[in-house]
Write an enzyme that holds these catalytic residues in place. Structure first.
Site, PDB file in Angstrom:
ATOM      1  N   SER A 145       0.851  -1.185   0.000  1.00 31.81           N
ATOM      2  CA  SER A 145       0.000   0.000   0.000  1.00 31.81           C
ATOM      3  C   SER A 145       0.887   1.235   0.000  1.00 31.81           C
ATOM      4  CB  SER A 145      -0.896   0.023   1.244  1.00 31.81           C
ATOM      5  OG  SER A 145      -1.541   1.277   1.391  1.00 31.81           O
ATOM      6  N   TYR A 158      -2.331  -0.701   9.897  1.00 30.86           N
ATOM      7  CA  TYR A 158      -2.308  -1.069   8.479  1.00 30.86           C
ATOM      8  C   TYR A 158      -1.017  -0.587   7.823  1.00 30.86           C
ATOM      9  CZ  TYR A 158      -3.906  -1.399   3.614  1.00 30.86           C
ATOM     10  OH  TYR A 158      -4.025  -1.695   2.280  1.00 30.86           O
TER      11      TYR A 158
END
Length: 268
Positions: A145, A158
């Protein structure tokens, strides 16, 4: 080589394949000639994926898998190599997102996030790499990501888990490069997936178009730039980057982190 035969005769393993980016990667690999072993914890989602591929049923095998279980991962990879064939490509897509300010972050959410996003990448990549190095060839691609490269409010678990997955993949790539195995990462930004829509819902948005516009325009209060290209990514946009890095077109690329975020992070 024709695009629809680019991966002909090759076997790929894809995790998180039941939906979103994982499903897009699976469909693209199958369309270009690969036999794909598609895995996910969501067995029903895998059944839907298989039902969507009536044109090439012989190129798709679906297998339920929890990537957090190292013994289950090792057993599946061993069985695939024994019954289907040697793995040429492994793509780590399985991931979860549990958003929270750090001061309210629960230990169990931190642990669960790392169990999938980081430990799962270790389990799958290790099992694949052990076999690939023996054959002197192979490609491992981890979908991370852009949050791994720039701080995000409410996304500490995350972002940290994805940053760990990126550095793990690079370290693995360094160790196996001399044996002909390439390891790269693809780091998407906001992408039109169930995960993205769930994030918007958590923020109280029921209007998808309005939520997308806010992402595209940026949010000063959340310290986010907008998306210079002016659009949310589609899962297929990310899948194309994955396939490039997995293919012979990228034969001299390893340890690379390819951002697919429309310029959102300004490649910080």
């Amino acid at each position: 080589m024709s695009p629809d035969t680019e991966f002909r005769g090759r076997l790929a393993l894809v995790t998180g394949a039941a939906r979103g980016i994982g499903a897009a990667v699976t469909r693209a690999l199958v369309a270009r000639g690969a036999h794909v072993v598609a895995t996910d914890r969501d067995a029903q989602g895998l059944d839907r994926l298989a039902a969507d591929r009536p044109d090439h049923p012989d190129r798709l095998t679906v297998r339920p898998l929890d990537v957090t279980d190292p013994e289950a991962v090792e057993a599946l990879v061993a069985d695939v190599e024994r019954t289907v064939g040697p793995l040429d490509v492994a793509v780590n897509v399985a991931g979860i997102l549990r958003s929270s300010p750090v001061t309210a972050l629960r230990d169990e959410d931190w642990a669960a996030t790392f169990a999938v996003n980081t430990n799962g990448v270790l389990h799958v990549s290790r099992a694949a790499a052990r076999r690939m190095v023996e054959r002197g060839t192979g490609s491992i691609v981890t979908v991370a990501s852009n949050a791994a490269g720039i701080p995000r409010t409410g996304m500490a678990a995350y972002a940290a888990s994805k940053a760990a997955a990126v550095m793990f993949t690079k370290c693995l790539g360094l160790e196996v490069a001399a044996r002909g195995v390439r390891c790269n990462t693809v780091s998407p930004g906001s992408t039109d997936t169930d995960m993205q829509r769930a994030l918007w819902a958590e923020a109280g948005s029921t209007d998808r178009d309005a939520a997308a516009r806010r992402v595209i325009e940026g949010d000063l209060a959340a310290h986010r730039t907008g998306i210079p290209l002016g659009r949310i990514a589609a899962p297929d946009d990310v899948a194309e980057a994955v396939l490039f890095l997995a293919s012979d077109r990228a034969r001299h690329i390893t340890l690379h982190d390819l951002y697919v975020d429309g310029g959102a992070t300004l490649r910080a």
